[in-house]
Design a protein around this motif. Structure first.
Motif, mmCIF file in Angstrom:
data_model
loop_
_atom_site.group_PDB
_atom_site.id
_atom_site.type_symbol
_atom_site.label_atom_id
_atom_site.label_comp_id
_atom_site.label_asym_id
_atom_site.label_seq_id
_atom_site.Cartn_x
_atom_site.Cartn_y
_atom_site.Cartn_z
ATOM 1 N N ILE A 57 21.700 -94.360 22.720
ATOM 2 C CA ILE A 57 20.337 -94.131 22.253
ATOM 3 C C ILE A 57 19.922 -92.754 22.736
ATOM 4 C CG2 ILE A 57 17.938 -94.907 22.296
ATOM 5 C CD1 ILE A 57 18.937 -97.719 22.928
ATOM 6 N N LEU A 58 19.661 -91.853 21.790
ATOM 7 C CA LEU A 58 19.188 -90.512 22.113
ATOM 8 C C LEU A 58 17.669 -90.501 21.998
ATOM 9 C CD1 LEU A 58 21.638 -88.058 20.268
ATOM 10 C CD2 LEU A 58 21.168 -88.128 22.718
ATOM 11 N N VAL A 59 16.995 -90.237 23.101
ATOM 12 C CA VAL A 59 15.533 -90.246 23.138
ATOM 13 C C VAL A 59 15.031 -88.801 23.125
ATOM 14 C CG1 VAL A 59 13.497 -90.932 24.456
ATOM 15 C CG2 VAL A 59 15.515 -92.422 24.396
ATOM 16 N N SER A 60 14.194 -88.464 22.162
ATOM 17 C CA SER A 60 13.678 -87.097 22.084
ATOM 18 C C SER A 60 12.604 -86.846 23.131
ATOM 19 C CB SER A 60 13.126 -86.810 20.680
ATOM 20 O OG SER A 60 12.015 -87.648 20.395
ATOM 21 N N HIS A 61 11.752 -87.850 23.369
ATOM 22 C CA HIS A 61 10.712 -87.740 24.387
ATOM 23 C C HIS A 61 10.160 -89.135 24.655
ATOM 24 C CE1 HIS A 61 8.491 -87.670 20.613
ATOM 25 N NE2 HIS A 61 7.387 -87.979 21.272
ATOM 26 N N HIS A 63 7.347 -90.896 24.566
ATOM 27 C CA HIS A 63 6.129 -91.474 24.020
ATOM 28 C C HIS A 63 6.484 -92.829 23.416
ATOM 29 C CE1 HIS A 63 3.550 -87.566 23.587
ATOM 30 N NE2 HIS A 63 3.390 -88.155 24.762
ATOM 31 N N GLY A 64 5.534 -93.760 23.470
ATOM 32 C CA GLY A 64 5.819 -95.142 23.099
ATOM 33 C C GLY A 64 6.384 -95.327 21.711
ATOM 34 N N ASP A 65 5.947 -94.504 20.743
ATOM 35 C CA ASP A 65 6.441 -94.686 19.377
ATOM 36 C C ASP A 65 7.855 -94.162 19.193
ATOM 37 O OD1 ASP A 65 5.018 -92.189 19.807
ATOM 38 O OD2 ASP A 65 5.240 -91.746 17.680
ATOM 39 N N HIS A 66 8.415 -93.541 20.251
ATOM 40 C CA HIS A 66 9.774 -93.017 20.152
ATOM 41 C C HIS A 66 10.764 -93.697 21.093
ATOM 42 C CE1 HIS A 66 9.094 -89.454 17.505
ATOM 43 N NE2 HIS A 66 7.849 -89.715 17.859
ATOM 44 N N PHE A 67 10.272 -94.357 22.161
ATOM 45 C CA PHE A 67 11.214 -95.068 23.018
ATOM 46 C C PHE A 67 10.729 -96.454 23.414
ATOM 47 C CE2 PHE A 67 8.537 -94.440 26.531
ATOM 48 C CZ PHE A 67 9.137 -94.688 27.779
ATOM 49 N N GLY A 68 9.603 -96.890 22.845
ATOM 50 C CA GLY A 68 9.016 -98.175 23.209
ATOM 51 C C GLY A 68 9.803 -99.397 22.780
ATOM 52 N N GLY A 69 10.836 -99.211 21.948
ATOM 53 C CA GLY A 69 11.641 -100.356 21.508
ATOM 54 C C GLY A 69 12.815 -100.683 22.413
ATOM 55 N N ILE A 70 13.041 -99.878 23.436
ATOM 56 C CA ILE A 70 14.213 -100.073 24.284
ATOM 57 C C ILE A 70 14.210 -101.421 25.002
ATOM 58 C CG2 ILE A 70 15.295 -99.218 26.421
ATOM 59 C CD1 ILE A 70 14.922 -96.383 25.314
ATOM 60 N N PRO A 71 13.092 -101.917 25.557
ATOM 61 C CA PRO A 71 13.145 -103.231 26.222
ATOM 62 C C PRO A 71 13.656 -104.350 25.328
ATOM 63 C CG PRO A 71 11.103 -102.123 26.781
ATOM 64 C CD PRO A 71 11.756 -101.301 25.704
ATOM 65 N N PHE A 72 13.365 -104.311 24.050
ATOM 66 C CA PHE A 72 13.788 -105.376 23.145
ATOM 67 C C PHE A 72 15.301 -105.356 22.942
ATOM 68 C CE2 PHE A 72 9.527 -103.831 21.714
ATOM 69 C CZ PHE A 72 8.804 -104.835 22.340
ATOM 70 N N ILE A 88 24.735 -96.116 26.681
ATOM 71 C CA ILE A 88 24.280 -94.799 27.110
ATOM 72 C C ILE A 88 22.875 -94.568 26.568
ATOM 73 C CG2 ILE A 88 24.678 -92.312 26.956
ATOM 74 C CD1 ILE A 88 27.657 -92.985 26.505
ATOM 75 N N ILE A 89 21.958 -94.198 27.446
ATOM 76 C CA ILE A 89 20.618 -93.774 27.041
ATOM 77 C C ILE A 89 20.431 -92.357 27.562
ATOM 78 C CG2 ILE A 89 18.144 -94.185 27.168
ATOM 79 C CD1 ILE A 89 18.692 -97.126 27.549
ATOM 80 N N ALA A 90 20.298 -91.411 26.638
ATOM 81 C CA ALA A 90 20.199 -90.003 27.006
ATOM 82 C C ALA A 90 18.871 -89.437 26.526
ATOM 83 C CB ALA A 90 21.364 -89.222 26.402
ATOM 84 N N GLU A 119 26.528 -102.463 31.757
ATOM 85 C CA GLU A 119 26.229 -101.232 32.490
ATOM 86 C C GLU A 119 25.359 -100.314 31.633
ATOM 87 O OE1 GLU A 119 28.512 -97.181 34.058
ATOM 88 O OE2 GLU A 119 29.664 -98.875 33.237
ATOM 89 N N VAL A 120 24.379 -99.676 32.259
ATOM 90 C CA VAL A 120 23.538 -98.688 31.567
ATOM 91 C C VAL A 120 23.769 -97.327 32.204
ATOM 92 C CG1 VAL A 120 21.223 -98.061 30.828
ATOM 93 C CG2 VAL A 120 21.808 -100.472 31.163
ATOM 94 N N ARG A 121 24.132 -96.364 31.386
ATOM 95 C CA ARG A 121 24.303 -94.986 31.855
ATOM 96 C C ARG A 121 23.156 -94.142 31.339
ATOM 97 N NH1 ARG A 121 29.542 -92.669 29.637
ATOM 98 N NH2 ARG A 121 28.674 -90.809 30.628
ATOM 99 N N TYR A 122 22.333 -93.655 32.246
ATOM 100 C CA TYR A 122 21.261 -92.733 31.878
ATOM 101 C C TYR A 122 21.758 -91.301 32.060
ATOM 102 C CZ TYR A 122 18.008 -96.687 31.938
ATOM 103 O OH TYR A 122 17.363 -97.878 31.689
ATOM 104 N N ILE A 123 21.559 -90.479 31.049
ATOM 105 C CA ILE A 123 21.997 -89.087 31.096
ATOM 106 C C ILE A 123 20.803 -88.194 30.772
ATOM 107 C CG2 ILE A 123 23.548 -87.346 30.132
ATOM 108 C CD1 ILE A 123 25.453 -89.591 29.382
ATOM 109 N N GLU A 124 20.486 -87.285 31.681
ATOM 110 C CA GLU A 124 19.422 -86.315 31.442
ATOM 111 C C GLU A 124 20.006 -85.112 30.703
ATOM 112 O OE1 GLU A 124 17.403 -85.324 35.041
ATOM 113 O OE2 GLU A 124 16.546 -87.337 35.276
ATOM 114 N N LEU A 125 19.397 -84.749 29.593
ATOM 115 C CA LEU A 125 19.885 -83.656 28.759
ATOM 116 C C LEU A 125 18.934 -82.471 28.875
ATOM 117 C CD1 LEU A 125 20.928 -85.688 25.594
ATOM 118 C CD2 LEU A 125 22.393 -84.830 27.413
#
Length: 248
Positions: A57-61, A63-72, A88-90, A119-125
């Motif tokens: 999952i590539l997150v641009s920023h 804000h809720g309308d762009h990453f608020g669906g991740i918990p589901f 991977i969540i970047a 496993e969840v891998r968080y990557i800061e871009l």
């Protein structure tokens, strides 16, 4: 062939009755999500797609309308898909903490009773940095979306390049991001109103010749854009739209 499936093409306030931002890039066996608004999971299932095939999952920023669906997706993977492969969540700096805070706020009772089975891998871009995962590459660009860290991405996969601006005002980073893209997904919230956080269509019309992309598709249209939609000459995304991109 890659397919880009529009799961959500709308803004934060549901203008035009559109879903929140969410795009799926797939080769049929593996999925990459570009942003993940709250409506992304049901939209994905409505298309008959398997959520367990989402590799990244590539997150641009954040804000809720762009990453608020991740918990589901986490709940889906924990109890339905019973996922065991890494996810991977970047995204921008702080992406891991922001996602953890969001999931904890949404499902605190589940977090107390369970550990994630995957496993969840968080990557800061960071802008100017490239990321490679297998045969997929991600180039990162700095976008301008108010005070919040925001990123645009150019994804390279199987010889295809897809650009994604996320939310941003016009910046000369956009032509850099668009260069060589087979498809550019570009936000366009306003038609002509100047704003510090969003692109206006008049900017895109002015700079159209600088955007070296084979196909440009607009998303995140706000109320003013909807009012002037008959004056828009560039292609506009709609929920459920499927774009096929031939691999070389």
């Amino acid at each position: 062939m890659l397919r880009l499936i529009v799961l959500g093409s709308g803004d934060a306030i549901g203008s035009g009755g559109r879903n929140f931002s969410g795009f799926l890039l797939t080769d049929g066996n593996c999925h990459v999500l570009l942003d993940c608004g709250p409506s992304t999971l049901p939209a994905l299932k409505a298309k008959g797609l398997d959520p367990a095939k989402v590799k990244m999952i590539l997150v641009s920023h954040c804000h809720g309308d762009h990453f608020g669906g991740i918990p589901f997706f986490f709940i889906e993977y924990q109890f339905i898909s019973r996922r065991t492969s890494p996810l991977i969540i970047a995204g921008p700096e702080g992406i891991g903490q922001r996602c953890d805070d969001l999931i904890r706020a949404a499902y605190p009772d589940i977090l107390k009773a369970h550990k994630w089975r995957f496993e969840v891998r968080y990557i800061e871009l960071m802008p100017g940095e490239d990321m490679r995962e297998g045969d997929l590459t991600v180039e990162t660009f700095a976008m301008e979306h108010g005070a919040i860290p925001a990123r645009g991405y150019r994804i390279g996969w199987k010889g295809v390049k897809v650009g994604y601006t996320g939310d941003t005002r016009w910046t000369m980073e956009i032509p850099r991001l668009a260069k060589g893209c087979d498809l550019l997904l570009c936000e366009c919230f306003f038609f002509q109103e100047d704003h510090h956080s969003h692109i206006r269509y008049t900017d895109l019309a002015l700079h159209r010749g600088e955007l070296d992309a084979k196909r440009i598709v607009l998303f995140h249209l706000g109320p003013e854009m909807m009012q002037h939609i008959d004056r828009v000459e560039l292609e506009v995304a709609h929920d459920g739209m499927v774009m096929e991109i031939n691999c070389p």
